[in-house]
Write a protein that holds these residues in place. Structure first.
Motif, PDB file in Angstrom:
ATOM      1  N   GLU A 194       2.237   1.827  -3.429  1.00 43.74           N
ATOM      2  CA  GLU A 194       1.207   2.370  -4.333  1.00 43.74           C
ATOM      3  C   GLU A 194       0.961   3.858  -4.057  1.00 43.74           C
ATOM      4  O   GLU A 194       0.855   4.657  -4.973  1.00 43.74           O
ATOM      5  CB  GLU A 194      -0.094   1.582  -4.133  1.00 43.74           C
ATOM      6  N   ILE A 195       0.913   4.228  -2.762  1.00 43.35           N
ATOM      7  CA  ILE A 195       0.696   5.633  -2.374  1.00 43.35           C
ATOM      8  C   ILE A 195       1.845   6.499  -2.890  1.00 43.35           C
ATOM      9  O   ILE A 195       1.621   7.559  -3.476  1.00 43.35           O
ATOM     10  CB  ILE A 195       0.552   5.758  -0.831  1.00 43.35           C
ATOM     11  N   ILE A 213     -12.301  14.567  -7.880  1.00 39.37           N
ATOM     12  CA  ILE A 213     -11.266  15.418  -7.279  1.00 39.37           C
ATOM     13  C   ILE A 213     -10.638  16.321  -8.338  1.00 39.37           C
ATOM     14  O   ILE A 213     -10.453  17.521  -8.122  1.00 39.37           O
ATOM     15  CB  ILE A 213     -10.215  14.553  -6.567  1.00 39.37           C
ATOM     16  N   ASN A 215       1.627   6.891  -6.698  1.00 37.41           N
ATOM     17  CA  ASN A 215       0.535   7.796  -7.056  1.00 37.41           C
ATOM     18  C   ASN A 215       0.892   9.257  -6.762  1.00 37.41           C
ATOM     19  O   ASN A 215       0.671  10.132  -7.596  1.00 37.41           O
ATOM     20  CB  ASN A 215      -0.742   7.443  -6.290  1.00 37.41           C
ATOM     21  N   LEU A 216       1.456   9.484  -5.572  1.00 36.59           N
ATOM     22  CA  LEU A 216       1.830  10.852  -5.182  1.00 36.59           C
ATOM     23  C   LEU A 216       2.895  11.420  -6.114  1.00 36.59           C
ATOM     24  O   LEU A 216       2.786  12.558  -6.578  1.00 36.59           O
ATOM     25  CB  LEU A 216       2.338  10.871  -3.743  1.00 36.59           C
ATOM     26  N   SER A 221      -3.759  -0.940 -10.967  1.00 40.39           N
ATOM     27  CA  SER A 221      -3.718  -1.688  -9.714  1.00 40.39           C
ATOM     28  C   SER A 221      -3.907  -3.184  -9.911  1.00 40.39           C
ATOM     29  O   SER A 221      -4.765  -3.596 -10.665  1.00 40.39           O
ATOM     30  CB  SER A 221      -4.804  -1.176  -8.773  1.00 40.39           C
ATOM     31  N   VAL A 261     -13.638   8.656  -8.065  1.00 39.53           N
ATOM     32  CA  VAL A 261     -13.216   9.590  -7.015  1.00 39.53           C
ATOM     33  C   VAL A 261     -12.133  10.515  -7.570  1.00 39.53           C
ATOM     34  O   VAL A 261     -12.174  11.735  -7.363  1.00 39.53           O
ATOM     35  CB  VAL A 261     -12.707   8.817  -5.775  1.00 39.53           C
ATOM     36  N   PHE A 262     -11.184   9.929  -8.317  1.00 36.23           N
ATOM     37  CA  PHE A 262     -10.120  10.719  -8.924  1.00 36.23           C
ATOM     38  C   PHE A 262     -10.700  11.769  -9.864  1.00 36.23           C
ATOM     39  O   PHE A 262     -10.281  12.920  -9.877  1.00 36.23           O
ATOM     40  CB  PHE A 262      -9.159   9.825  -9.705  1.00 36.23           C
ATOM     41  N   VAL A 267       1.331  12.156  -9.614  1.00 30.96           N
ATOM     42  CA  VAL A 267       0.489  13.359  -9.633  1.00 30.96           C
ATOM     43  C   VAL A 267       1.354  14.619  -9.506  1.00 30.96           C
ATOM     44  O   VAL A 267       1.158  15.592 -10.240  1.00 30.96           O
ATOM     45  CB  VAL A 267      -0.581  13.286  -8.516  1.00 30.96           C
ATOM     46  N   GLY A 297      -7.607  -5.584  -5.973  1.00 31.40           N
ATOM     47  CA  GLY A 297      -8.465  -4.479  -5.561  1.00 31.40           C
ATOM     48  C   GLY A 297      -8.494  -3.488  -6.695  1.00 31.40           C
ATOM     49  O   GLY A 297      -7.722  -3.614  -7.647  1.00 31.40           O
ATOM     50  N   LYS A 298      -9.372  -2.546  -6.647  1.00 29.89           N
ATOM     51  CA  LYS A 298      -9.410  -1.573  -7.723  1.00 29.89           C
ATOM     52  C   LYS A 298      -9.260  -0.172  -7.179  1.00 29.89           C
ATOM     53  O   LYS A 298      -9.783   0.132  -6.121  1.00 29.89           O
ATOM     54  CB  LYS A 298     -10.728  -1.700  -8.489  1.00 29.89           C
ATOM     55  N   ALA A 299      -8.543   0.653  -7.886  1.00 31.55           N
ATOM     56  CA  ALA A 299      -8.416   2.046  -7.477  1.00 31.55           C
ATOM     57  C   ALA A 299      -9.740   2.753  -7.759  1.00 31.55           C
ATOM     58  O   ALA A 299     -10.673   2.136  -8.268  1.00 31.55           O
ATOM     59  CB  ALA A 299      -7.279   2.698  -8.221  1.00 31.55           C
ATOM     60  N   LYS A 300      -9.813   4.045  -7.453  1.00 29.25           N
ATOM     61  CA  LYS A 300     -11.096   4.711  -7.547  1.00 29.25           C
ATOM     62  C   LYS A 300     -11.097   5.767  -8.649  1.00 29.25           C
ATOM     63  O   LYS A 300     -10.873   6.934  -8.363  1.00 29.25           O
ATOM     64  CB  LYS A 300     -11.419   5.344  -6.202  1.00 29.25           C
ATOM     65  N   HIS A 324       0.838  -1.207   0.000  1.00 34.35           N
ATOM     66  CA  HIS A 324       0.000   0.000   0.000  1.00 34.35           C
ATOM     67  C   HIS A 324       0.871   1.255   0.000  1.00 34.35           C
ATOM     68  O   HIS A 324       0.575   2.208  -0.707  1.00 34.35           O
ATOM     69  CB  HIS A 324      -0.934  -0.002   1.219  1.00 34.35           C
ATOM     70  N   LEU A 325       1.942   1.220   0.800  1.00 29.71           N
ATOM     71  CA  LEU A 325       2.851   2.377   0.852  1.00 29.71           C
ATOM     72  C   LEU A 325       3.486   2.626  -0.510  1.00 29.71           C
ATOM     73  O   LEU A 325       3.611   3.771  -0.941  1.00 29.71           O
ATOM     74  CB  LEU A 325       3.936   2.140   1.905  1.00 29.71           C
TER      75      LEU A 325
END
Lengths: 167, 155
Positions: free
Chosen positions: B15-16, B135, B19-20, B122, B131-132, B23, B125-128, B12-13
């Motif tokens: 992936e975060i 945002i 993503n960060l 991903s 939501v993206f 972006v 699981g699936k990303a959102k 998870h870290l």
């Protein structure tokens, strides 16, 4: 030495598949990007195929881990979602009758029939279902309120800072 | 302990962080290409100007050679008067207020495209993506407002 060529038609299952309680390393098929393959060599005539029963809500320190990831990922925006509401209860015995065996795992997505198989391997089904754990349900609600509370606190802090800087 | 248990936090870290970084990289890229976007928009204006010139020449030729009682002459006459009475100061003001907004929209569209690609990446699981999208739309609205306010302030 017997060989089993395992084919999986879903990327979501890859991390869950266990052979004799151990993870397997899959590689992507050259022709199709949605098909994954793995070759297993064994001396035994039987192999145990199962799906991992892992669920993030059932691991130790689940609340701290989840809240930590939620905060780090800026309210979960940059995190990936784990949609595992259920727990896999799937266990099979594979009988390797030939020297070279092939088995295709096809996900069905039903509660009482999770996996289907194709190939020249005899498969004995012990369990093949999805289970809803009451603890997961309860903890999910708890986590939702924890996250909601955290967002409210964060908004309150931001508003307070803004108000104090304007004054 | 299985792989999923062992790698839950670390995956998870990872992936975060990806993503960060992505972006942040896209936003920096969009900001850095802003001058190019300005240049492109000026080219577009130039093309429109050339196209207008061609039309004006055609209309003038038509007015010279057409029969004055003809329907075509009347249409051309109206077009000519319409073009000559066109308020070019409006275009000039559009250039000042419109450019940053168009640049911002281009940037945000790029972000949306990159993020939806990222969302499909991903493994489990699936990303959102929705939501993206929401945002990025909120970011777009904020960006437009901020740019419009800055522009008004600059004037």
């Amino acid at each position: 030495m017997k060989r089993l060529h395992l084919i999986v038609k879903s990327s979501s299952l890859l991390d869950f598949i266990l052979i004799n309680r151990e993870n397997i390393r899959f590689r992507r098929n050259k022709d199709s990007k949605r098909i994954y393959e793995a070759d297993i060599e064994t001396d035994k005539d039987e192999l145990k195929l199962s799906l991992d029963t892992f669920n993030p809500y059932l691991q130790s320190g689940w609340w701290i881990k989840m809240m930590f990831l939620f905060i780090i990922s800026i309210f979960g925006i940059f995190d990936k979602r784990f949609r595992q509401r259920y727990i896999y209860r799937c266990e099979f015995t594979l009988h390797l009758t030939q020297d070279s065996n092939e088995l295709t795992i096809i996900p069905c997505g039903k509660m009482d029939h999770v996996l289907d198989f194709q190939g020249n391997v005899k498969v004995d089904e012990i369990e093949n279902r999805l289970e809803i754990d009451p603890r997961v349900k309860k903890r999910k609600v708890g986590m939702f309120f924890s996250k909601f509370g955290f967002i409210l606190i964060a908004i309150a802090i931001v508003v307070l800072i803004l108000v104090s800087t304007i004054k | 302990m299985t792989k999923l248990e062992k790698t839950y936090v670390s995956s998870h870290l990872y992936e975060i962080c990806v993503n960060l970084l992505l972006v942040t990289g896209i936003i920096t890229f969009c900001l850095s290409i802003a001058p190019i976007a300005f240049a492109l928009i000026f080219c577009l204006y130039a093309l429109v100007a050339i196209w207008l010139c061609i039309i004006i020449i055609l209309i003038t030729v038509g007015l010279v050679f057409a029969d004055h009682n003809n329907v075509l002459y009347k249409i051309l006459e109206r077009l000519w008067s319409g073009l000559t009475s066109f308020n070019f100061s409006m275009v000039e003001s559009m250039q000042i207020t419109g450019l940053p907004i168009i640049t911002a929209i281009t940037g945000v569209l790029l972000v949306i495209v990159f993020i939806t690609t990222l969302a499909n990446k991903s493994r489990y699981g699936k990303a959102k993506p929705i939501v993206f999208m929401i945002i990025t739309l909120v970011f777009l609205i904020i960006a437009i407002f901020v740019l419009a306010m800055l522009n008004a302030g600059a004037k």
